[in-house]
Motif scaffolding. Structure first.
Motif, mmCIF file in Angstrom:
data_model
loop_
_atom_site.group_PDB
_atom_site.id
_atom_site.type_symbol
_atom_site.label_atom_id
_atom_site.label_comp_id
_atom_site.label_asym_id
_atom_site.label_seq_id
_atom_site.Cartn_x
_atom_site.Cartn_y
_atom_site.Cartn_z
ATOM 1 N N LYS A 2 0.834 -1.201 0.000
ATOM 2 C CA LYS A 2 0.000 0.000 0.000
ATOM 3 C C LYS A 2 0.870 1.254 0.000
ATOM 4 O O LYS A 2 0.621 2.203 -0.757
ATOM 5 N N GLN A 3 1.913 1.259 0.834
ATOM 6 C CA GLN A 3 2.802 2.419 0.916
ATOM 7 C C GLN A 3 3.561 2.612 -0.398
ATOM 8 O O GLN A 3 3.762 3.737 -0.834
ATOM 9 N N LYS A 4 3.952 1.530 -1.037
ATOM 10 C CA LYS A 4 4.658 1.637 -2.315
ATOM 11 C C LYS A 4 3.746 2.222 -3.389
ATOM 12 O O LYS A 4 4.171 3.053 -4.189
ATOM 13 N N TYR A 6 1.229 4.181 -2.818
ATOM 14 C CA TYR A 6 1.047 5.567 -2.381
ATOM 15 C C TYR A 6 2.230 6.423 -2.848
ATOM 16 O O TYR A 6 2.050 7.461 -3.492
ATOM 17 N N GLU A 7 3.445 6.008 -2.536
ATOM 18 C CA GLU A 7 4.640 6.784 -2.866
ATOM 19 C C GLU A 7 4.860 6.879 -4.376
ATOM 20 O O GLU A 7 5.214 7.940 -4.887
ATOM 21 N N TYR A 40 -6.084 -2.181 -2.316
ATOM 22 C CA TYR A 40 -5.788 -1.135 -1.329
ATOM 23 C C TYR A 40 -6.593 0.148 -1.533
ATOM 24 O O TYR A 40 -6.841 0.879 -0.575
ATOM 25 N N ASN A 50 -6.558 10.362 -0.111
ATOM 26 C CA ASN A 50 -5.671 9.918 0.966
ATOM 27 C C ASN A 50 -4.399 10.759 1.019
ATOM 28 O O ASN A 50 -3.931 11.121 2.102
ATOM 29 N N ILE A 51 -3.852 11.079 -0.153
ATOM 30 C CA ILE A 51 -2.658 11.922 -0.213
ATOM 31 C C ILE A 51 -2.953 13.290 0.387
ATOM 32 O O ILE A 51 -2.197 13.808 1.213
ATOM 33 N N ASP A 54 -3.599 12.947 4.290
ATOM 34 C CA ASP A 54 -2.350 12.722 5.032
ATOM 35 C C ASP A 54 -1.549 14.011 5.151
ATOM 36 O O ASP A 54 -1.013 14.332 6.209
ATOM 37 N N ARG A 58 -0.978 15.904 8.828
ATOM 38 C CA ARG A 58 0.393 16.121 9.319
ATOM 39 C C ARG A 58 0.585 17.590 9.686
ATOM 40 O O ARG A 58 1.114 17.912 10.749
ATOM 41 N N GLN A 92 8.015 17.087 2.832
ATOM 42 C CA GLN A 92 6.806 16.675 2.118
ATOM 43 C C GLN A 92 6.605 17.462 0.827
ATOM 44 O O GLN A 92 5.474 17.674 0.397
ATOM 45 N N ASN A 95 4.463 15.883 -1.857
ATOM 46 C CA ASN A 95 3.066 15.865 -1.410
ATOM 47 C C ASN A 95 2.449 17.254 -1.522
ATOM 48 O O ASN A 95 1.289 17.388 -1.917
#
Length: 187
Positions: A2-4, A6-7, A40, A50-51, A54, A58, A92, A95
């Motif tokens: 999932k993180q991969k 996302y990134e 995912y 989600n991006i 997040d 933060r 970030q 992002n």
């Protein structure tokens, strides 16, 4: 995985844009199937949400720590908020660029939700300016909402030009901004 996803998506959205990046592009970069993506994320738009979420969460967490810090006067809080925004460009930056450039691709409901989160950042800055005016740290003739928007506008635009590995560090740029904000540019 999932993180991969996302990134990889953030990197692709930054490079080609949300509209020009397909789910196939994302899974091709990872060497997985679309089924893996859909395990995912329900959609590319949900991934974008989600991006955005997040990124905002933060910032809001960091902002709340600054605003609750009773050892800081309002001038110091403004500095810390400016520094927070610039520091997040270093940590970030990708992002941030996706956040500001691709927000328009969120559906109406998600966009309103993210705008609400963004407004919390603005409200926090406005409240510090108001407190500074009330406590005599800032001029009484200021419009706190406009000052807050001006500060945030300068900081948020920095993601377009600020290079954390360049000539000036995030702290140095924050000090320059604060000097300009608190003292203006008149001689």
């Amino acid at each position: 995985m999932k993180q991969k996803i996302y990134e990889t998506s953030i990197a692709l959205f930054e490079k080609a844009g949300f509209s020009n990046t397909s789910i196939q592009d994302i899974v091709n970069c990872l060497g997985v199937t679309k089924g893996t993506f859909y395990y995912y994320f329900q959609s590319k738009e949900q991934l974008l949400m989600n991006i955005h979420l997040d990124y905002m969460e933060r910032l809001l967490t960091q902002q709340h720590e600054i605003l609750r810090n009773e050892t800081l006067d309002n001038r110091a809080k403004v500095y810390e908020l400016v520094y927070m925004l610039l520091r997040n460009i270093e940590t970030q930056g990708t992002n941030a660029r996706v956040f500001f450039r691709e927000m328009r691709h969120l559906n109406k409901e998600n966009l309103e939700f993210i705008k609400g989160k963004r407004d919390q950042i603005r409200t926090g800055m406005t409240d510090v300016i108001k407190a500074g005016i009330k406590e005599g740290e800032f001029r009484k003739d200021l419009n706190p909402e406009i000052v807050a928007l001006g500060i945030l506008g300068a900081c948020n635009w920095s993601y377009n030009w600020f290079n954390p590995e360049g000539e000036f560090s995030d702290q140095e740029v924050a000090r320059i901004y604060i000097d300009m904000i608190l003292h203006g540019i008149e001689t």
